[in-house]
Motif scaffolding. Structure first.
Motif, PDB file in Angstrom:
ATOM      1  N   GLN A 475       0.928  -1.264   0.030  1.00  0.00           N
ATOM      2  CA  GLN A 475      -0.038  -0.011   0.011  1.00  0.00           C
ATOM      3  C   GLN A 475       0.752   1.301  -0.236  1.00  0.00           C
ATOM      4  O   GLN A 475       1.696   1.438   0.894  1.00  0.00           O
ATOM      5  N   GLN A 476       0.574   2.077  -0.787  1.00  0.00           N
ATOM      6  CA  GLN A 476       1.082   3.570  -0.753  1.00  0.00           C
ATOM      7  C   GLN A 476       0.813   4.341   0.322  1.00  0.00           C
ATOM      8  O   GLN A 476      -0.414   4.629   0.308  1.00  0.00           O
ATOM      9  N   HIS A 477       1.709   4.750   1.264  1.00  0.00           N
ATOM     10  CA  HIS A 477       1.365   5.806   2.195  1.00  0.00           C
ATOM     11  C   HIS A 477       0.931   7.009   1.472  1.00  0.00           C
ATOM     12  O   HIS A 477       1.736   7.780   0.953  1.00  0.00           O
ATOM     13  N   THR A 478      -0.180   7.479   1.868  1.00  0.00           N
ATOM     14  CA  THR A 478      -0.895   8.677   1.631  1.00  0.00           C
ATOM     15  C   THR A 478      -1.470   9.426   2.827  1.00  0.00           C
ATOM     16  O   THR A 478      -1.829   8.803   3.716  1.00  0.00           O
ATOM     17  N   HIS A 479      -1.679  10.550   2.633  1.00  0.00           N
ATOM     18  CA  HIS A 479      -2.795  11.506   3.810  1.00  0.00           C
ATOM     19  C   HIS A 479      -3.911  10.749   4.010  1.00  0.00           C
ATOM     20  O   HIS A 479      -4.543  10.810   5.206  1.00  0.00           O
ATOM     21  N   GLU A 480      -4.685  10.283   2.844  1.00  0.00           N
ATOM     22  CA  GLU A 480      -6.112   9.712   2.854  1.00  0.00           C
ATOM     23  C   GLU A 480      -6.055   8.504   3.536  1.00  0.00           C
ATOM     24  O   GLU A 480      -6.976   8.075   4.138  1.00  0.00           O
ATOM     25  N   ARG A 481      -4.707   7.619   3.244  1.00  0.00           N
ATOM     26  CA  ARG A 481      -4.664   6.279   3.759  1.00  0.00           C
ATOM     27  C   ARG A 481      -3.422   6.208   4.263  1.00  0.00           C
ATOM     28  O   ARG A 481      -2.388   5.751   3.630  1.00  0.00           O
ATOM     29  N   ALA A 482      -3.019   6.317   5.593  1.00  0.00           N
ATOM     30  CA  ALA A 482      -1.749   6.430   6.213  1.00  0.00           C
ATOM     31  C   ALA A 482      -1.378   4.777   6.409  1.00  0.00           C
ATOM     32  O   ALA A 482      -2.173   4.005   6.928  1.00  0.00           O
ATOM     33  N   CYS A 483      -0.140   4.324   6.403  1.00  0.00           N
ATOM     34  CA  CYS A 483       0.346   3.112   6.951  1.00  0.00           C
ATOM     35  C   CYS A 483       0.283   3.089   8.281  1.00  0.00           C
ATOM     36  O   CYS A 483       0.717   3.836   8.943  1.00  0.00           O
ATOM     37  N   SER A 484      -0.126   1.854   8.940  1.00  0.00           N
ATOM     38  CA  SER A 484      -0.268   1.788  10.301  1.00  0.00           C
ATOM     39  C   SER A 484       0.446   0.365  10.579  1.00  0.00           C
ATOM     40  O   SER A 484       0.323  -0.044  11.816  1.00  0.00           O
ATOM     41  N   THR A 485       1.313   0.031   9.650  1.00  0.00           N
ATOM     42  CA  THR A 485       2.275  -1.428  10.038  1.00  0.00           C
ATOM     43  C   THR A 485       3.503  -0.845  10.778  1.00  0.00           C
ATOM     44  O   THR A 485       3.706   0.280  10.841  1.00  0.00           O
ATOM     45  N   SER A 486       4.128  -1.920  11.210  1.00  0.00           N
ATOM     46  CA  SER A 486       5.478  -1.734  12.107  1.00  0.00           C
ATOM     47  C   SER A 486       6.907  -1.481  11.148  1.00  0.00           C
ATOM     48  O   SER A 486       7.527  -1.215  11.743  1.00  0.00           O
ATOM     49  N   PHE A 487       6.195  -1.487   9.811  1.00  0.00           N
ATOM     50  CA  PHE A 487       7.388  -1.059   8.971  1.00  0.00           C
ATOM     51  C   PHE A 487       6.868  -0.740   7.624  1.00  0.00           C
ATOM     52  O   PHE A 487       5.627  -1.123   7.128  1.00  0.00           O
ATOM     53  N   SER A 488       7.795  -0.233   6.931  1.00  0.00           N
ATOM     54  CA  SER A 488       7.262   0.157   5.442  1.00  0.00           C
ATOM     55  C   SER A 488       8.713   0.364   4.692  1.00  0.00           C
ATOM     56  O   SER A 488       9.982   0.379   5.222  1.00  0.00           O
ATOM     57  N   TYR A 489       8.497   0.293   3.209  1.00  0.00           N
ATOM     58  CA  TYR A 489       9.658   0.581   2.367  1.00  0.00           C
ATOM     59  C   TYR A 489       9.743   2.001   1.750  1.00  0.00           C
ATOM     60  O   TYR A 489       8.524   2.740   1.247  1.00  0.00           O
ATOM     61  N   LEU A 490      10.989   2.540   2.072  1.00  0.00           N
ATOM     62  CA  LEU A 490      11.029   3.796   1.548  1.00  0.00           C
ATOM     63  C   LEU A 490      11.926   3.666   0.008  1.00  0.00           C
ATOM     64  O   LEU A 490      13.058   3.079   0.299  1.00  0.00           O
ATOM     65  N   LEU A 491      11.104   4.165  -1.254  1.00  0.00           N
ATOM     66  CA  LEU A 491      11.925   3.951  -2.201  1.00  0.00           C
ATOM     67  C   LEU A 491      12.599   5.168  -3.021  1.00  0.00           C
ATOM     68  O   LEU A 491      11.850   6.141  -2.887  1.00  0.00           O
ATOM     69  N   ALA A 492      13.704   5.520  -3.309  1.00  0.00           N
ATOM     70  CA  ALA A 492      14.445   6.804  -3.604  1.00  0.00           C
ATOM     71  C   ALA A 492      15.453   6.308  -4.815  1.00  0.00           C
ATOM     72  O   ALA A 492      15.932   5.173  -4.595  1.00  0.00           O
ATOM     73  N   SER A 493      15.603   7.182  -5.886  1.00  0.00           N
ATOM     74  CA  SER A 493      16.517   7.024  -6.566  1.00  0.00           C
ATOM     75  C   SER A 493      17.972   7.340  -5.906  1.00  0.00           C
ATOM     76  O   SER A 493      18.293   8.006  -5.030  1.00  0.00           O
ATOM     77  N   ALA A 494      18.888   6.305  -6.437  1.00  0.00           N
ATOM     78  CA  ALA A 494      20.392   6.164  -6.095  1.00  0.00           C
ATOM     79  C   ALA A 494      21.018   6.691  -7.095  1.00  0.00           C
ATOM     80  O   ALA A 494      22.357   6.391  -7.155  1.00  0.00           O
ATOM     81  N   VAL A 495      20.441   7.291  -8.161  1.00  0.00           N
ATOM     82  CA  VAL A 495      21.522   7.957  -9.159  1.00  0.00           C
ATOM     83  C   VAL A 495      22.077   9.392  -8.745  1.00  0.00           C
ATOM     84  O   VAL A 495      21.464  10.159  -8.261  1.00  0.00           O
ATOM     85  N   PRO A 496      23.482   9.433  -8.847  1.00  0.00           N
ATOM     86  CA  PRO A 496      23.987  10.783  -8.539  1.00  0.00           C
ATOM     87  C   PRO A 496      23.522  11.917  -8.923  1.00  0.00           C
ATOM     88  O   PRO A 496      23.171  12.055 -10.172  1.00  0.00           O
ATOM     89  N   GLY A 497      23.160  13.003  -8.058  1.00  0.00           N
ATOM     90  CA  GLY A 497      22.402  14.138  -8.802  1.00  0.00           C
ATOM     91  C   GLY A 497      21.028  14.039  -8.854  1.00  0.00           C
ATOM     92  O   GLY A 497      20.366  15.250  -9.207  1.00  0.00           O
ATOM     93  N   GLN A 498      20.204  12.894  -8.844  1.00  0.00           N
ATOM     94  CA  GLN A 498      18.956  12.931  -8.872  1.00  0.00           C
ATOM     95  C   GLN A 498      18.039  12.891  -7.802  1.00  0.00           C
ATOM     96  O   GLN A 498      18.351  11.731  -6.933  1.00  0.00           O
TER      97      GLN A 498
END
Length: 840
Positions: A475-498
């Motif tokens: 489930q994607q965390h949003t203000h309308e439906r927030a995550c309530s689990t004990s953990f989540s995954y954060l995805l971000a680009s690892a390309v330098p400068g991006q």
């Protein structure tokens, strides 16, 4: 003193009207008798009292020191002298300071050991900021000890101030050079300071402070053969922050300084270096040495950059040793450190093993959780390697097996952060290979909460992409439906400068897998200690797949029970310029999906290019294109699986593209129009079938009228009925019995082509769709395109809506080539005109 000022004002007022006084001597004698201060220094005391202007000077009207002979800005009173004076202003403490200097010569005569008195007493001194200075000169081989009775001293650094304004500044001597040991306040742990070759103590008292004692004594001591020894006493839990001599300037070259810590044997001590600098050594090496009573390895030598010892029981010494510095570029040696003393903790005797010997790119850091502390003493939290080398921050490196223990009263004040790198160097080897992203069991068994575990996934540029498949849909965390689990995954680009953040995702949603174009960082973040119980649910498989051009593709299978909220990457910061992201949304055959877009987050204004949204059905490839600068599409029901593609332009400054939408499933229902159409089409087919049967029967009877073919029924009624209805019931008469129905169609010759051969009949049967279901998102239109707000553009024309009876196939058989029997074939049962087309 106030009366003296009034008398002075009265005198000045009379001066303007009565003329100058007869003599200065009479005036000053009258003034001093009214409110002057008088100070007398006994002969041979070695004391000099100096009153001088404070710096910086207070702006405004100047203030003067008035004596019987003159007015001045400086007054000096030496041993054996007496002086009476007053001030020309009502606030002399804002204009002047007082320093009482006393020289003690222990070289030519005996030292006056014992309690040091304030001389002259503060009761006879004017209310000025005053500093008592004792300068004691001694032989190089003579040691002196300053003993501070309660309250003991606490060292402060540059820029710090004492709450009551009372400070002790202590300095030593190396030949003719003065070395500052430090500045101290009250209420600390420093009980003694031992020096050699002389000492200088300055006690600063603010003008309003009533203190009338020095607070220390001087005693004889044997030679210490070093710059100084600072003794600290701990009677219970506490901390002490200490600094090297001359801090923040450089520690004297090739000198030795020692701190002695007297700690109860049942307490534990840990040392942390808060800041340090090393100089450029020509000879020897700068180092710190620990002497621990009862240890078999005394002294224990450490470099300043090493992790310092912890979990030490009882008393210990710490020494700082300088070196011979480079004359051209000496550098600066300085040290600021903290000693924490606390009760031994339950975890201090338990050892945990973290095996990273098989890891090459994984590291683990254990550090304090960022919290705010009050003024109350808070015991420290330390991680100890091999039970002795302790620090508040410890990083376990790959390729080794680590044994750690904890010196901490509350382990919830610590957390762990881990990082691991997975890279693909050879695309031929790693393509289609799968790896599991899971926290190792060695980390989960530690009694400290895991905060972050980050996997950095690296792929060859423009050759491979990445696919992330979770064990449970996300489930994607949003203000309308927030995550309530004990953990989540954060995805971000690892390309330098991006700077691209895809979002935060937690278990329990509709996202089956996520594909990203280039390098990505996947961070598992926990929010409670309950993650230990949910660790089994934490499985994320990653595989290397062929390269694609979009930033990310999300595969979504909604649940009929709840809405699915989705939003574009870089939420609140805007989708990056000229980037594209797609969602592959599946719709079950017995459901319909409602796609609704939220307009409140829209604010894009394009500087170059256009921002588009493309909605394309995967089965029919029907495509709708919307310009996001104009208006978003209204909510609409989707009956088949479809793509949603969002492509950004180059936004104008201060504008951004943030898009939030949701998908909801409902059961598929048949509307009234479809029911009516199906009934009309079904009735037409039924009438057509009955008509064909009747025509075939009539034509066959005419063909066989003069020819005895088939079965003869002598009971058949051959007379015309005279009554409007049969005399017998249908089961009793033979009106339903036909003579002969030939297998050959009456109009079989119509199926012949020009050459006389029969045409193959068309077979109209329903077959399920077996083509591609849309593995690739819809192609993005050109950036400079001026596509209208809504346009229907299909690569293939959509098929007509099937009738409700398409599940019942109708097949026309191949006609036989036997000759049709002769008869009255000139009387057709059906019209020979072509069939009429049905229009819905």
């Amino acid at each position: 003193m106030k009366s003296a000022h009034l008398l002075q004002a009265q005198r000045e007022g009379r001066k303007g009207s009565e003329g100058p006084p007869r003599t200065h001597k009479v005036h000053f004698l009258f003034l001093l008798l009214s409110g002057a201060s008088e100070i007398a220094l006994r002969p041979g005391s070695g004391i000099t009292l100096v009153i001088q202007p404070r710096t910086p000077a207070l702006p405004g009207k100047p203030c003067y020191i008035l004596t019987s002979k003159r007015r001045d800005t400086t007054l000096a009173i030496r041993s054996g002298e007496r002086a009476a004076f007053t001030f020309s202003c009502q606030n002399p403490e804002s204009h002047f300071v007082m320093e009482i200097q006393k020289s003690v010569d222990c070289v030519s005569g005996p030292c006056p050991f014992g309690e040091v008195q304030l001389e002259p007493s503060t009761s006879v001194l004017p209310a000025l900021n005053r500093t008592f200075v004792w300068d004691v000169k001694a032989h190089k081989s003579i040691g002196l000890e300053l003993h501070f009775s309660r309250p003991r001293l606490r060292q402060i650094g540059p820029g710090e101030a004492c709450p009551d304004g009372v400070t002790h500044s202590i300095s030593g001597r190396i030949n003719t050079a003065e070395v500052k040991i430090g500045t101290f306040c009250s209420n600390g742990t420093v009980s003694r300071i031992k020096m050699q070759e002389g000492v200088k103590v300055a006690l600063h008292l603010p003008w309003f402070h009533p203190r009338n004692f020095s607070g220390f004594s001087i005693a004889n001591h044997t030679a210490i053969k070093r710059l100084c020894i600072v003794e600290c006493v701990f009677e219970g839990e506490g901390t002490a922050t200490l600094m090297s001599a001359n801090y923040p300037e450089g520690f004297p070259e090739d000198e030795l300084m020692t701190w002695q810590f007297l700690v109860p044997p049942h307490m534990r001590s840990s040392v942390s270096f808060l800041s340090f600098n090393v100089s450029n050594c020509e000879k020897k090496e700068e180092r710190v040495e620990y002497y621990i009573p009862g240890s078999t390895t005394n002294p224990e030598v450490f470099k300043l950059e090493d992790q310092q010892p912890g979990n030490m029981a009882g008393t210990f010494n710490l020494s700082l040793q300088g070196c011979d510095q480079d004359a051209q570029s000496p550098g600066i040696l300085r040290l600021r450190f903290q000693v924490l003393v606390q009760h031994p903790q339950t975890e201090s005797n338990k050892t945990y093993v973290v095996d990273l010997s098989n890891e090459q790119t994984m590291s683990l850091t254990i550090e304090p959780r960022p919290v705010k502390h009050g003024r109350k003493f808070v015991p420290g939290c330390f991680v100890c390697l091999e039970s002795r080398t302790c620090s508040a921050n410890v990083t376990l490196t790959p390729g080794s097996k680590h044994r750690i223990s904890f010196l901490c009263d509350n382990l919830t004040r610590l957390w762990m952060n881990a990082e691991k790198t997975l890279s693909c160097l050879d695309p031929r080897y790693c393509q289609r290979k799968s790896y599991r992203l899971q926290v190792p069991s060695d980390i989960l068994q530690l009694p400290v909460q895991l905060h972050d575990f980050s996997w950095k996934l690296l792929v060859p540029k423009d050759r491979l992409s990445l696919a992330l498949v979770p064990a449970q849909k996300l489930q994607q965390h949003t203000h309308e439906r927030a995550c309530s689990t004990s953990f989540s995954y954060l995805l971000a680009s690892a390309v330098p400068g991006q700077d691209l953040y895809f979002g935060s995702f937690c278990p329990g949603g509709a996202i089956e897998h996520i594909q990203v174009k280039q390098n990505v960082s996947v961070t598992l973040r926990t929010f409670s200690p309950g993650f230990q119980k949910d660790a089994s649910r934490q499985v994320l498989n990653v595989s290397f797949i062929p390269f694609f051009k979009e930033e990310s593709i999300f595969t979504v299978t909604p649940d009929a029970k709840s809405k699915v909220y989705l939003r574009t990457p870089n939420w609140d910061r805007g989708l990056p310029s000229l980037s594209s992201v797609s969602w592959n949304i599946s719709v079950p055959s017995n459901q319909v999906a409602c796609l609704t877009l939220v307009k409140e987050r829209m604010g894009v204004v394009c500087q170059t290019g256009r921002a588009f949204m493309i909605i394309q059905e995967q089965q029919t490839r029907a495509k709708e294109i919307f310009s996001l600068e104009e208006v978003l599409p209204e909510p609409r029901v989707r009956r088949r699986s479809f793509w949603v593609n969002v492509s950004n332009c180059s936004p104008a400054s201060g504008k951004q593209l943030d898009l939030l939408f949701w998908v909801a499933l409902t059961p598929r229902t048949m509307d009234l129009t479809t029911v009516i159409s199906a009934a009309v089409v079904g009735g037409a087919f039924l009438l057509l079938a009955l008509g064909l049967i009747i025509c075939f029967v009539k034509r066959k009877k005419k063909k066989n009228k003069g020819l005895a073919v088939g079965v003869y029924n002598g009971n058949a009624n051959t007379q015309m009925p005279r009554l409007p209805k049969f005399q017998k019931e249908r089961k009793d008469n033979d009106s339903h019995v036909y003579a002969v129905i030939d297998d050959t169609m009456v109009y079989g010759h119509l199926l012949q082509d020009a050459s006389g051969s029969f045409l193959q009949p068309e077979v109209d049967t329903y077959r399920p769709f077996q083509g591609l279901m849309g593995d690739c998102p819809p192609p993005t239109p050109a950036v400079c395109s001026r596509t209208p707000t809504s346009k229907l553009a299909s690569d293939y024309p959509p098929p007509p809506m099937p009738s409700e009876s398409e599940g019942e196939p109708y097949t026309f058989s191949q006609p036989t080539k036997e000759a049709v029997g002769s008869g009255h074939a000139d009387i057709p049962l059906l019209d020979t005109q072509g069939p009429t087309e049905l229009v819905e």
